[in-house]
Design a protein around this motif. Structure first.
Motif, PDB file in Angstrom:
ATOM      1  N   TYR A   5       0.830  -1.203   0.000  1.00  0.00           N
ATOM      2  CA  TYR A   5       0.000   0.000   0.000  1.00  0.00           C
ATOM      3  C   TYR A   5       0.866   1.256   0.000  1.00  0.00           C
ATOM      4  CZ  TYR A   5      -3.399   3.536   1.113  1.00  0.00           C
ATOM      5  OH  TYR A   5      -4.163   4.667   1.060  1.00  0.00           O
ATOM      6  N   TYR A   6       1.969   1.210   0.698  1.00  0.00           N
ATOM      7  CA  TYR A   6       2.879   2.359   0.728  1.00  0.00           C
ATOM      8  C   TYR A   6       3.377   2.673  -0.685  1.00  0.00           C
ATOM      9  CZ  TYR A   6       7.867   3.644   0.611  1.00  0.00           C
ATOM     10  OH  TYR A   6       9.097   4.143   0.265  1.00  0.00           O
ATOM     11  N   GLU A  11       2.765   6.231  -5.702  1.00  0.00           N
ATOM     12  CA  GLU A  11       2.389   6.474  -7.096  1.00  0.00           C
ATOM     13  C   GLU A  11       1.147   7.358  -7.191  1.00  0.00           C
ATOM     14  OE1 GLU A  11       4.230   5.749  -9.741  1.00  0.00           O
ATOM     15  OE2 GLU A  11       5.650   5.103  -8.191  1.00  0.00           O
ATOM     16  N   GLN A  12       0.192   7.163  -6.289  1.00  0.00           N
ATOM     17  CA  GLN A  12      -1.013   7.997  -6.295  1.00  0.00           C
ATOM     18  C   GLN A  12      -0.673   9.451  -5.981  1.00  0.00           C
ATOM     19  OE1 GLN A  12      -3.535   6.002  -3.482  1.00  0.00           O
ATOM     20  NE2 GLN A  12      -3.984   4.288  -4.854  1.00  0.00           N
ATOM     21  N   LEU A  13       0.235   9.655  -5.048  1.00  0.00           N
ATOM     22  CA  LEU A  13       0.675  11.008  -4.719  1.00  0.00           C
ATOM     23  C   LEU A  13       1.400  11.651  -5.902  1.00  0.00           C
ATOM     24  CD1 LEU A  13       2.020  10.798  -1.058  1.00  0.00           C
ATOM     25  CD2 LEU A  13       0.417  12.502  -1.930  1.00  0.00           C
ATOM     26  N   ARG A  14       2.227  10.852  -6.569  1.00  0.00           N
ATOM     27  CA  ARG A  14       2.960  11.363  -7.729  1.00  0.00           C
ATOM     28  C   ARG A  14       1.974  11.846  -8.807  1.00  0.00           C
ATOM     29  NH1 ARG A  14       7.974   9.465  -8.439  1.00  0.00           N
ATOM     30  NH2 ARG A  14       7.376   7.438  -7.593  1.00  0.00           N
ATOM     31  N   TYR A  15       0.934  11.062  -9.049  1.00  0.00           N
ATOM     32  CA  TYR A  15      -0.073  11.429 -10.047  1.00  0.00           C
ATOM     33  C   TYR A  15      -0.828  12.681  -9.607  1.00  0.00           C
ATOM     34  CZ  TYR A  15      -4.273  11.211 -12.940  1.00  0.00           C
ATOM     35  OH  TYR A  15      -5.293  11.537 -13.795  1.00  0.00           O
ATOM     36  N   PHE A  38      -6.739  10.109   1.211  1.00  0.00           N
ATOM     37  CA  PHE A  38      -6.337   8.751   0.841  1.00  0.00           C
ATOM     38  C   PHE A  38      -6.822   7.702   1.852  1.00  0.00           C
ATOM     39  CE2 PHE A  38      -3.021  11.181  -1.485  1.00  0.00           C
ATOM     40  CZ  PHE A  38      -3.238  10.647  -2.760  1.00  0.00           C
ATOM     41  N   ASN A  39      -7.516   8.147   2.904  1.00  0.00           N
ATOM     42  CA  ASN A  39      -8.028   7.228   3.921  1.00  0.00           C
ATOM     43  C   ASN A  39      -6.892   6.361   4.480  1.00  0.00           C
ATOM     44  OD1 ASN A  39      -9.967   6.072   5.598  1.00  0.00           O
ATOM     45  ND2 ASN A  39     -10.436   4.440   4.119  1.00  0.00           N
ATOM     46  N   THR A  40      -5.838   7.028   4.919  1.00  0.00           N
ATOM     47  CA  THR A  40      -4.679   6.313   5.449  1.00  0.00           C
ATOM     48  C   THR A  40      -4.165   7.035   6.689  1.00  0.00           C
ATOM     49  OG1 THR A  40      -2.535   5.343   4.860  1.00  0.00           O
ATOM     50  CG2 THR A  40      -2.963   7.588   4.094  1.00  0.00           C
ATOM     51  N   THR A  41      -3.206   6.432   7.352  1.00  0.00           N
ATOM     52  CA  THR A  41      -2.613   7.061   8.536  1.00  0.00           C
ATOM     53  C   THR A  41      -1.529   8.054   8.108  1.00  0.00           C
ATOM     54  OG1 THR A  41      -0.847   5.421   8.786  1.00  0.00           O
ATOM     55  CG2 THR A  41      -2.987   4.928   9.803  1.00  0.00           C
ATOM     56  N   LEU A  49       5.592  10.355   1.328  1.00  0.00           N
ATOM     57  CA  LEU A  49       6.146  11.691   1.125  1.00  0.00           C
ATOM     58  C   LEU A  49       7.674  11.659   1.194  1.00  0.00           C
ATOM     59  CD1 LEU A  49       3.652  13.770   3.305  1.00  0.00           C
ATOM     60  CD2 LEU A  49       3.826  13.816   0.807  1.00  0.00           C
ATOM     61  N   ALA A  50       8.217  10.878   2.121  1.00  0.00           N
ATOM     62  CA  ALA A  50       9.669  10.775   2.252  1.00  0.00           C
ATOM     63  C   ALA A  50      10.280  10.153   0.999  1.00  0.00           C
ATOM     64  CB  ALA A  50      10.031   9.949   3.484  1.00  0.00           C
TER      65      ALA A  50
END
Length: 236
Positions: A5-6, A11-15, A38-41, A49-50
């Motif tokens: 998932y990470y 990839e979703q963040l990149r898009y 993103f419904n995540t922690t 992000l890192a």
């Protein structure tokens, strides 16, 4: 599952960044907003992000959040062109803040230039900006005998230009060392990032055409701010 998932989240963040760069004005939404989207922690979000920060796509500024990194500056450390000149030549806006003007010894400079350990130097400490982002913290160590009264006349202009125009020096020979680094607390603070952030260290020992030591430079760049490009001509 978490690792998978990470990677998906990265990839979703990149898009998302690619689609909304203009809309966001260069600054990412708050971490809480992104985590909810993103419904995540936030822990998992920060992993993604890192990853993007390590690739140079985004960068974090202390207490200000995450930002989309601008295009890298093309930089040739072997050229005599001043910082302002090569930044403007690439359509960017340079700025300099002088942080320190002093006279004292500096062992690394003395060793690099083949001088006695207690050799005093004129020390100029500067912070350099490109498009209002602090990208470079540098220390310049000049041999006083080569530039008498330098600290009295220096006002943030090109040091190499001043050495050439006022004292007639031709910076003919130099040795350059480059390597990755984790920014030390002082360098990080001056660049408004967290200590240990990725950086690029460039050290330069400079001599004139008579092999007399002139200057020793120590540069600390943010890792995502530049691309090293050296143009070679001729055949050997």
């Amino acid at each position: 599952m978490s690792d998978a998932y990470y990677l998906q989240l990265t990839e979703q963040l990149r898009y998302l960044i690619d689609q909304h760069t203009v809309q966001w004005g260069g600054k990412l939404p708050a971490e809480r907003t992104l985590a909810e989207f993103f419904n995540t922690t936030r822990v998992t979000l920060r992993q993604a992000l890192a990853q993007l920060e390590g690739e140079g796509l985004i960068h974090r500024s202390n207490r200000r959040g995450w930002f989309i990194s601008p295009p890298r500056l093309m930089y040739d450390p072997t050229r005599d062109a001043g910082f302002n000149d090569y930044v403007r030549a690439q359509g960017r806006e340079p700025r300099t803040t002088v942080l320190t003007l002093e006279s004292r010894a500096h062992l690394p400079a003395a060793q690099a230039l083949g001088l006695p350990d207690n050799q005093p130097f004129y020390h100029i400490r500067r912070r350099r900006y490109v498009d209002d982002r602090a990208v470079l913290a540098e220390s310049l160590w000049v041999v006083p005998e080569r530039a008498p009264e330098l600290l009295d006349v220096y006002a943030g202009q090109s040091l190499w230009g001043l050495l050439r125009e006022r004292w007639g020096h031709h910076l003919a020979n130099r040795t350059i060392h480059m390597g990755s680094e984790a920014l030390a607390p002082r360098d990080a603070e001056e660049l408004f990032v967290a200590p240990g952030a990725a950086g690029l260290n460039i050290r330069r020992s400079i001599f004139d055409d008579q092999q007399r030591p002139i200057e020793y430079d120590e540069e600390h760049w943010l890792h995502d701010s530049l691309c090293i490009r050296v143009v070679l001509s001729g055949q050997h």
